[in-house]
Design an enzyme around this catalytic site. Sequence first.
Site, mmCIF file in Angstrom:
data_model
loop_
_atom_site.group_PDB
_atom_site.id
_atom_site.type_symbol
_atom_site.label_atom_id
_atom_site.label_comp_id
_atom_site.label_asym_id
_atom_site.label_seq_id
_atom_site.Cartn_x
_atom_site.Cartn_y
_atom_site.Cartn_z
ATOM 1 N N HIS A 125 0.835 -1.208 0.000
ATOM 2 C CA HIS A 125 0.000 0.000 0.000
ATOM 3 C C HIS A 125 0.870 1.260 0.000
ATOM 4 C CE1 HIS A 125 -3.371 -2.449 2.075
ATOM 5 N NE2 HIS A 125 -3.835 -2.099 0.888
ATOM 6 N N CYS B 223 -3.026 0.258 9.602
ATOM 7 C CA CYS B 223 -4.063 -0.704 9.172
ATOM 8 C C CYS B 223 -5.024 -1.104 10.274
ATOM 9 C CB CYS B 223 -3.430 -1.999 8.674
ATOM 10 S SG CYS B 223 -1.750 -1.920 8.216
HETATM 11 C C1 CIR Z 1 -3.577 -7.699 3.295
HETATM 12 O O1 CIR Z 1 -2.732 -8.172 2.547
HETATM 13 O O2 CIR Z 1 -4.588 -7.152 2.879
HETATM 14 C C2 CIR Z 1 -3.373 -7.803 4.792
HETATM 15 N N1 CIR Z 1 -2.666 -9.007 5.103
HETATM 16 C C3 CIR Z 1 -2.628 -6.608 5.309
HETATM 17 C C4 CIR Z 1 -3.385 -5.324 5.173
HETATM 18 C C5 CIR Z 1 -2.612 -4.151 5.671
HETATM 19 N N2 CIR Z 1 -3.399 -2.968 5.582
HETATM 20 C C6 CIR Z 1 -2.908 -1.744 5.485
HETATM 21 O O3 CIR Z 1 -1.708 -1.560 5.374
HETATM 22 N N3 CIR Z 1 -3.760 -0.737 5.442
#
Ligand code: CIR
Length: 264
Positions: free
Chosen positions: A169, A256
């Site tokens: 991201h 996140c």
């Molecule tokens: C994913 O790959 O979607 C999750 N394992 C991690 C999401 C992390 N989210 C973020 O950085 N906003």
Amino acid sequence: MTQDASFRFTHAITRRPPGSVANGLRAIDTGAPDPALVAQHHAAYVAALRATGATVIELPALDAYPDSLFVEDTALCLPQGAVIMRPGAPSRLGEAAEMEPHLRALYSRIHRIEAPATIEGGDILVTGREILVGTSARTNAAGIAALDAITSRWGHRLRQVHTPPGVLHFKTDCALLDAGTILSTERLAASGCFAGYRVIHTAPGEEAAANVIRFNDAVLMPAGFPATAQRLRDAGYGVTELPNSECAKLDGGMSCLSLRFTPS
Ligand code: CIR
């Protein structure tokens, strides 16, 4: 939006880690996260949010969605209203629908991103001046256009930028420290996307320290990056270091794990 509204919030939403968390998505397999340790780290994170004086709404775990603790990707909360995202990871699509009723209880204005657009909150950085959105494997041009159509009516200026190749991201590599100051990896800042901002770089070899959050008077950052923590302290920020070894195995960091907002 006042400049302070980009980092001062009355509320946060988190979601308890599910028992299925070890099945979460990961770009590289560096070992499975330990669910008990994830829960312990998550509790410390919630406590750190609360220590700033904010109200933290803890939602119950969703076992059907191993990545559902990463609530940031499900919505964008602005002073004018909330936008329900449409995650680019198919296994995470249902998480946005699970979040919607909770935001409806708090906001009078809710919009939803519709197919085929995809966009995840991790690609969105709201600063004191604008909304930066990085194209990524999860966020497509249609998602950015759909968000722009909503937020421009609310008086925001949105600028499309690019998440570095191979980075999950946009905010994996940057964070807002105050209305006009960004913490960024050198590789992201080299793209020029932060021209006009004061930029503090993560220390060499500490790129994984970039995903911090400024939340009221605190900067919450993952433990284990002493040189970057020192840079932030030297710049006058109040740093709280939190354990993140387990979420890091799932490419998850400080941003996140919460939605941060002031309900309207
Ligand atoms: C994913 O790959 O979607 C999750 N394992 C991690 C999401 C992390 N989210 C973020 O950085 N906003």
